[in-house]
Design a protein around this motif. Structure first.
Motif, PDB file in Angstrom:
ATOM      1  N   VAL A 139      44.694  29.577  52.813  1.00  0.00           N
ATOM      2  CA  VAL A 139      44.869  30.155  51.491  1.00  0.00           C
ATOM      3  C   VAL A 139      46.259  29.848  50.959  1.00  0.00           C
ATOM      4  O   VAL A 139      46.453  29.529  49.802  1.00  0.00           O
ATOM      5  CB  VAL A 139      44.651  31.679  51.547  1.00  0.00           C
ATOM      6  N   GLN A 231      34.815  31.383  48.221  1.00  0.00           N
ATOM      7  CA  GLN A 231      36.091  31.463  47.516  1.00  0.00           C
ATOM      8  C   GLN A 231      36.733  30.091  47.434  1.00  0.00           C
ATOM      9  O   GLN A 231      36.598  29.276  48.344  1.00  0.00           O
ATOM     10  CB  GLN A 231      37.042  32.425  48.243  1.00  0.00           C
ATOM     11  N   ASP A 233      40.500  28.092  46.050  1.00  0.00           N
ATOM     12  CA  ASP A 233      41.880  28.185  45.593  1.00  0.00           C
ATOM     13  C   ASP A 233      42.158  26.920  44.785  1.00  0.00           C
ATOM     14  O   ASP A 233      42.195  25.820  45.340  1.00  0.00           O
ATOM     15  CB  ASP A 233      42.800  28.295  46.815  1.00  0.00           C
ATOM     16  N   ALA A 405      47.943  35.403  47.557  1.00  0.00           N
ATOM     17  CA  ALA A 405      46.645  35.132  46.936  1.00  0.00           C
ATOM     18  C   ALA A 405      45.932  36.451  46.715  1.00  0.00           C
ATOM     19  O   ALA A 405      46.070  37.388  47.510  1.00  0.00           O
ATOM     20  CB  ALA A 405      45.796  34.202  47.807  1.00  0.00           C
ATOM     21  N   TRP A 407      41.984  37.592  45.662  1.00  0.00           N
ATOM     22  CA  TRP A 407      40.603  37.291  45.291  1.00  0.00           C
ATOM     23  C   TRP A 407      39.869  38.598  45.020  1.00  0.00           C
ATOM     24  O   TRP A 407      40.206  39.642  45.604  1.00  0.00           O
ATOM     25  CB  TRP A 407      39.864  36.570  46.425  1.00  0.00           C
ATOM     26  N   SER A 424      44.687  34.776  38.862  1.00  0.00           N
ATOM     27  CA  SER A 424      45.711  33.792  39.216  1.00  0.00           C
ATOM     28  C   SER A 424      46.935  34.498  39.777  1.00  0.00           C
ATOM     29  O   SER A 424      47.364  35.544  39.279  1.00  0.00           O
ATOM     30  CB  SER A 424      46.093  32.942  37.998  1.00  0.00           C
ATOM     31  N   ARG A 428      48.382  29.677  41.077  1.00  0.00           N
ATOM     32  CA  ARG A 428      47.100  29.207  41.588  1.00  0.00           C
ATOM     33  C   ARG A 428      45.980  30.080  41.038  1.00  0.00           C
ATOM     34  O   ARG A 428      46.171  31.274  40.746  1.00  0.00           O
ATOM     35  CB  ARG A 428      47.065  29.250  43.115  1.00  0.00           C
ATOM     36  N   HIS A 430      42.468  31.761  41.792  1.00  0.00           N
ATOM     37  CA  HIS A 430      41.634  32.177  42.923  1.00  0.00           C
ATOM     38  C   HIS A 430      40.265  32.587  42.396  1.00  0.00           C
ATOM     39  O   HIS A 430      40.143  33.589  41.684  1.00  0.00           O
ATOM     40  CB  HIS A 430      42.323  33.299  43.687  1.00  0.00           C
ATOM     41  N   THR A 432      36.111  33.321  42.979  1.00  0.00           N
ATOM     42  CA  THR A 432      35.066  33.762  43.903  1.00  0.00           C
ATOM     43  C   THR A 432      33.713  33.614  43.227  1.00  0.00           C
ATOM     44  O   THR A 432      33.490  34.165  42.144  1.00  0.00           O
ATOM     45  CB  THR A 432      35.265  35.224  44.317  1.00  0.00           C
ATOM     46  N   THR A 520      39.169  28.547  50.910  1.00  0.00           N
ATOM     47  CA  THR A 520      39.043  29.304  52.134  1.00  0.00           C
ATOM     48  C   THR A 520      37.795  28.892  52.893  1.00  0.00           C
ATOM     49  O   THR A 520      37.446  29.483  53.898  1.00  0.00           O
ATOM     50  CB  THR A 520      38.960  30.807  51.838  1.00  0.00           C
TER      51      THR A 520
END
Length: 528
Positions: A139, A231, A233, A405, A407, A424, A428, A430, A432, A520
């Motif tokens: 991650v 998930q 990234d 991170a 999620w 975010s 980044r 994230h 799902t 992930t």
């Protein structure tokens, strides 16, 4: 609305519309859970975390509630604010990838009970440098391992939503780290000038297309229960320059368009005709500070994901979506979302408000609500897309570090069967993807995420006028369901068939996403 109960000091809160509709439609096969994962680079002290979480709950007393028991002939459901937790909601699930996989699976299969206060649980997993998921990448760093702590908060969605849970975690971080967070400003929406214009897509109420089920036999799908989850990234999509004070479209608009392209291309690959995609989008205007009202505070709107030029349909769903057609859909979507966000309305529409009016006993209202839900099934939106945007909190846990991170996921019950959630952190995105196992299996979920990544890359490149060689179908990154067992994950990879054909573990492809995509799950590629 808060009303005093009969006992001294007792506070009862009648169920709002959203809570009651959810309560009527609960199902053991598809739990109504919301999960939030916060990844920290360091270790947390168990006693300090328990104390900090407890103080956070006391800071937000509306979270400390349980359903008041009653008979079917009563006129309303009610929450009782307890003032203290009924039990310790914090537990430590152990260490390693297996522990994290178990906690994730539990988040999708077992809701915290509504009869205990608070209707949430916080599970803590230490990641000791091993793999965080079957054949996963890191991650935080893009390597094969992660070291640190994962805080996984699971809530019953009948009581609480993701922004409420995130606010509780932010307060927990403040209490744990001993440093008050900076003030958080509320969201600013463009002003409304009368009724929503026709650009919202409400004028033409076409029956939305459904997400095509995967190729498993119908009998196998019918026996499947629960949700799957995956998930990713990713880099935050590129923003487009503002013109006249407003950007032509936002990152949220790009997410909506990418989700609609994902569904359209998936359905075409499954031999289904292309049709109008409608996406349910939560709109949340609550402040983000400690004064934020807890509960389910969003209103749901539907966005028609159709271009105004019918000739664009083939251009959007071709092997490589036409950039001009994508730009037109982005502009149309931006106009619709701006109008929907500025318009006012009931959280779930006038129909839901009428069904939950306390004119009949809750037992009769439940029968009517479930019947209305079944009748409206064919008109239910294609997918749910929830975008929190940039996480507005530092989530600084002192010596355990700041969140690397975040999620979260929303329920994916049938007949919709598909939800996509994004937030975010640290530059980044994230994402799902969560789906009903009665609709899709692990391999199909991986196919959809690959298509979403390709589609989001297309919208990002369209925003800058760039082109990505090999960014069409077949260039997406492959992943394995985060909640699958090792055997299920291996079977999904070996037998997956989707828009680009079977998996090939030894045939890497260039990553079409600007900045690279990390996941992930595994990082197998799909051949052209």
């Amino acid at each position: 609305m808060i009303a005093p109960g009969t006992a001294v000091g007792r506070v009862l809160i009648p169920f709002p519309t959203v809570d009651e509709v959810s309560r009527h439609c609960l199902s053991d096969d598809e739990p109504e859970s919301v999960h939030i994962e916060v990844h920290l680079p360091g270790r947390v002290d168990p006693a300090r975390l328990r104390a900090a979480f407890r103080r956070a709950l006391l800071t937000h007393p509306r979270v400390l509630m349980r359903e008041v028991p009653g008979r079917r002939h009563r006129r309303s459901f009610a929450w009782e604010v307890t003032g203290e937790p009924d039990s310790d909601p914090v537990s430590f699930a152990g260490r390693g990838a297996d522990a994290l996989a178990r906690v994730r699976a539990r988040a999708l299969s077992a809701c915290p009970p509504l009869t205990l206060s608070p209707p949430m649980r916080l599970e803590v997993v230490e990641v000791d440098g091993g793999k965080v998921a079957p054949e996963s990448s890191s991650v935080a760093s893009g390597t094969a391992t992660e070291t640190g702590t994962v805080l996984l908060l699971t809530m019953h969605h009948t009581a609480l939503d993701a922004p409420s849970g995130l606010r509780v975690l932010a307060t927990t971080a403040e209490q744990y780290g001993g440093v008050d967070a900076l003030p958080v400003t509320g969201r600013v929406r463009p002003g409304s000038s009368g009724p929503a214009p026709s650009g919202t897509g409400r004028a033409v109420r076409a029956r939305p297309v459904r997400v095509a089920p995967d190729s498993r036999p119908e009998a196998v799908r019918a026996r499947a229960v629960g949700n799957g989850m995956l998930q990713a990234d990713l880099p935050v999509p590129r923003r487009v320059a503002r013109t006249g004070g407003l950007p032509p479209w936002t990152v949220n608009d790009q997410l909506l368009v990418a989700a609609s392209l994902m569904v359209g291309r998936w359905n075409v690959s499954q031999g289904r005709p292309a049709g109008p995609v409608r996406i349910t989008m939560p709109v949340d205007d609550r402040p983000r500070g400690t004064e934020m009202p807890m509960g389910n505070g969003t209103r749901l709107v539907e966005v028609a994901m159709t271009s105004e030029d019918p000739r664009d349909k083939d251009l959007l769903l071709g092997e490589r979506p036409d950039p001009a057609a994508v730009a037109r859909l982005l502009r149309t979507t931006a106009r619709r979302t701006r109008a929907l966000k500025s318009a006012q309305g009931a959280p779930m529409g006038a129909g839901a408000s009428l069904l939950t009016a306390p004119l009949l006993p809750v037992g009769i209202r439940g029968v009517l609500t479930r019947g209305a839900r079944r009748a409206a099934g064919p008109w239910t939106s294609t997918a749910l897309v929830t975008n929190i945007g940039r996480v507005p909190y530092a989530l600084d846990f002192g010596d355990a570090g700041r969140a690397t991170a975040v999620w979260f996921s929303a329920p994916a019950r049938m007949p919709r069967g598909l939800s996509l959630a994004a937030a975010s952190t640290g530059g980044r995105l994230h994402v799902t993807l969560r789906w009903s196992r009665a609709l899709l299996g692990e391999a199909a979920g991986a196919d959809l995420v690959g298509l979403f990544e390709e589609s989001l890359s297309t919208t990002s490149l369209t925003s800058t006028g760039a082109h990505a060689p090999g960014a069409g179908p077949g260039a997406g990154i492959r992943k394995v369901d985060a909640t699958a067992t090792d055997a299920e994950a291996s079977s999904a990879r070996d037998h997956a068939r989707g828009p680009g054909g079977p998996y090939h573990r030894d045939t890497p492809r260039p990553d079409p996403t600007p900045g690279g995509a990390r996941s992930t799950q595994d990082n197998h590629k799909r051949p052209s």
